[in-house]
Scaffold this active site. Structure first.
Site, PDB file in Angstrom:
ATOM      1  N   LYS A 146      34.072  41.353  44.079  1.00  0.00           N
ATOM      2  CA  LYS A 146      33.665  42.209  42.951  1.00  0.00           C
ATOM      3  C   LYS A 146      32.298  42.833  43.211  1.00  0.00           C
ATOM      4  O   LYS A 146      32.064  43.994  42.887  1.00  0.00           O
ATOM      5  CB  LYS A 146      33.646  41.421  41.635  1.00  0.00           C
TER       6      LYS A 146
ATOM      7  N   LYS B 249      46.913  41.528  46.115  1.00  0.00           N
ATOM      8  CA  LYS B 249      47.297  40.916  44.845  1.00  0.00           C
ATOM      9  C   LYS B 249      47.469  41.985  43.755  1.00  0.00           C
ATOM     10  O   LYS B 249      46.703  42.940  43.700  1.00  0.00           O
ATOM     11  CB  LYS B 249      46.165  39.949  44.445  1.00  0.00           C
TER      12      LYS B 249
ATOM     13  N   LYS C 175      44.616  43.431  37.572  1.00  0.00           N
ATOM     14  CA  LYS C 175      44.423  44.379  36.468  1.00  0.00           C
ATOM     15  C   LYS C 175      43.179  45.232  36.654  1.00  0.00           C
ATOM     16  O   LYS C 175      43.034  46.255  36.018  1.00  0.00           O
ATOM     17  CB  LYS C 175      44.433  43.667  35.118  1.00  0.00           C
TER      18      LYS C 175
HETATM   19  P1  ATP Z   1      40.972  40.773  37.672  1.00  0.00           P
HETATM   20  O1  ATP Z   1      41.903  41.471  38.585  1.00  0.00           O
HETATM   21  O2  ATP Z   1      40.288  41.635  36.682  1.00  0.00           O
HETATM   22  O3  ATP Z   1      40.069  39.799  38.364  1.00  0.00           O
HETATM   23  P2  ATP Z   1      42.864  38.789  36.991  1.00  0.00           P
HETATM   24  O4  ATP Z   1      44.149  39.237  36.440  1.00  0.00           O
HETATM   25  O5  ATP Z   1      42.814  38.234  38.357  1.00  0.00           O
HETATM   26  O6  ATP Z   1      41.863  39.958  36.746  1.00  0.00           O
HETATM   27  P3  ATP Z   1      42.551  36.978  34.757  1.00  0.00           P
HETATM   28  O7  ATP Z   1      43.026  37.911  33.754  1.00  0.00           O
HETATM   29  O8  ATP Z   1      41.482  36.126  34.265  1.00  0.00           O
HETATM   30  O9  ATP Z   1      42.128  37.688  36.101  1.00  0.00           O
HETATM   31  O10 ATP Z   1      43.754  36.113  35.261  1.00  0.00           O
HETATM   32  C1  ATP Z   1      44.464  35.295  34.402  1.00  0.00           C
HETATM   33  C2  ATP Z   1      45.333  34.376  35.192  1.00  0.00           C
HETATM   34  O11 ATP Z   1      46.338  35.133  35.883  1.00  0.00           O
HETATM   35  C3  ATP Z   1      44.561  33.611  36.284  1.00  0.00           C
HETATM   36  O12 ATP Z   1      44.984  32.264  36.282  1.00  0.00           O
HETATM   37  C4  ATP Z   1      44.949  34.294  37.551  1.00  0.00           C
HETATM   38  O13 ATP Z   1      44.906  33.422  38.645  1.00  0.00           O
HETATM   39  C5  ATP Z   1      46.377  34.751  37.244  1.00  0.00           C
HETATM   40  N1  ATP Z   1      46.742  35.905  38.050  1.00  0.00           N
HETATM   41  C6  ATP Z   1      46.070  37.074  38.137  1.00  0.00           C
HETATM   42  N2  ATP Z   1      46.696  37.931  38.966  1.00  0.00           N
HETATM   43  C7  ATP Z   1      47.803  37.281  39.430  1.00  0.00           C
HETATM   44  C8  ATP Z   1      48.851  37.634  40.333  1.00  0.00           C
HETATM   45  N3  ATP Z   1      48.880  38.813  40.913  1.00  0.00           N
HETATM   46  N4  ATP Z   1      49.827  36.732  40.559  1.00  0.00           N
HETATM   47  C9  ATP Z   1      49.801  35.518  39.957  1.00  0.00           C
HETATM   48  N5  ATP Z   1      48.834  35.119  39.109  1.00  0.00           N
HETATM   49  C10 ATP Z   1      47.843  35.968  38.835  1.00  0.00           C
END
Ligand code: ATP
Ligand code: LTN
Length: 329
Positions: free
Chosen positions: A112, A195, A198
């Site tokens: 980040k 990955k 969002k």
């Molecule tokens: P950012 O991309 O903004 O860092 P994020 O989606 O990784 O956001 P969170 O919204 O806090 O972060 O994630 C919520 C949960 O979803 C966490 O446990 C994270 O590990 C899981 N997660 C996020 N992206 C994925 C993915 N592509 N596949 C599986 N699990 C995911």
């Protein structure tokens, strides 16, 4: 001992199918395993610049998604991190037991901050894992369901617990991350080596996408050379990702999914994956909309913060006493 389960999602953007499969879909099953503390990590969302109205709306969304996924507010404490002040108080103590070197090695921080000017990187982004560790130990959580990208932070929490307990005795509960066997890392549809995230919306399916968009996105997902629907992460990352999505949504194994698609060409395969996503998201969105319209999440969050504070304040007091803070009341 009964299990204590804790997890959170940051209200930083539109939730994706990755969040849904990685964590949300499985959370209701946790209710049968023990006491659940599930929260909206709104203080964590402030670690990157975010518009206040967007943050508020995202928080409403996540609360409603949790409920639409099937969490029962009578059995789970569902709350906003910022409404349980013990998180911030414990953070102020715990920041002294994690070190600059280990924080600077965190992949999430490196990724980040690499996208930002050094002069604009907030201390909160660097110190993120301290607050996350505080979230976890406050509830004596032993199980932390997360996607793969969060494992490193939970491991750091374990280091902190070891360090703290060695110094002060057996004060903190040792947590353990729990990942899904498949689906802990759903990949981007436009670049299946990355990955689905969002904060990097190309190649995402959002939980609020309309069904025509969902179908279009799946149909235009990057596939691989060849024509066989086979799981091979290295040679066929695109197909493997779609197979994973299908298997997770249908609650079957990858082998079962492969068998199902053995005579399929890519086009028909994608159509059926798209249908599986639609079958899951359509009723989910309906439940979500009902919750948003009724505003029932407000009462749930209020009661959740009350239940969570009761447990969190006890741990906070235990920690304060352990480190030598004087208690006057
Ligand atoms: P950012 O991309 O903004 O860092 P994020 O989606 O990784 O956001 P969170 O919204 O806090 O972060 O994630 C919520 C949960 O979803 C966490 O446990 C994270 O590990 C899981 N997660 C996020 N992206 C994925 C993915 N592509 N596949 C599986 N699990 C995911
Ligand atoms: N860091 C997590 C969100 C999060 C969390 C937590 C997850 C904050 N505190 C405690 C589990 C336990 C993320 O970015 N997905």
């Amino acid at each position: 001992m009964a299990e204590r389960i804790l997890t959170g999602i940051k209200p930083t953007g539109q939730l994706t199918l990755g969040n849904y499969i990685g964590v949300l879909k499985n959370l209701p099953k946790m209710m049968d395993r023990g006491e659940c503390f599930i929260f909206i990590a709104d203080l964590h969302a402030l670690t990157l610049p975010i518009d206040p109205e967007v943050l508020r709306q995202n928080s409403v969304d996540i609360a409603s998604f949790y409920l639409a996924a099937g969490l029962d507010p009578k059995r789970v404490a569902l709350f906003l991190q910022s409404e349980v002040s013990a998180h911030s108080e414990l953070n102020a103590i715990m920041q002294n037991y994690l070190y600059m070197g280990e924080l600077s090695r965190m992949t999430q921080f490196k990724e980040k901050s690499a996208k930002m000017k050094e002069s604009g990187i907030g201390l909160g982004l660097f110190a993120y894992p301290v607050l996350m560790a505080s979230d976890i130990v406050l509830y004596d959580a032993n199980i932390v369901p997360v996607g793969e990208d969060q494992i490193q932070h939970v491991e750091l929490t374990r280091d902190l617990v070891n360090r703290f307990n060695q110094r002060y005795g057996n004060v903190l509960q040792m947590p353990k991350a729990e990942m899904r066997k498949i689906g802990a890392r759903i990949m981007s549809l436009s670049d299946p080596t990355k990955k689905m995230s969002k904060s990097d919306p190309k190649g995402d399916i959002f939980l609020k996408d309309d069904m025509a968009t969902v179908r279009k996105k799946v149909m235009s997902a990057v596939t691989d050379s060849g024509s066989e629907v086979k799981y091979d992460e290295e040679k066929k990352p695109g197909i493997s990702n779609l197979l994973t999505i299908y298997a997770c949504l249908k609650d079957i194994t990858i082998a079962e999914a492969e068998k199902h698609f053995v005579d399929y060409r890519y086009g028909d395969f994608k159509k059926e994956v798209a249908q599986a996503v639609v079958d899951e998201l359509e009723p989910f969105q309906k439940r979500y909309q009902e919750i948003v319209d009724s505003k029932s999440y407000l009462e749930v969050l209020k009661e959740g913060a009350r239940k969570a504070s009761e447990v969190a304040n006890k741990t906070l007091l235990r920690v304060k006493k352990a480190v030598g803070l004087l208690i006057s009341k």
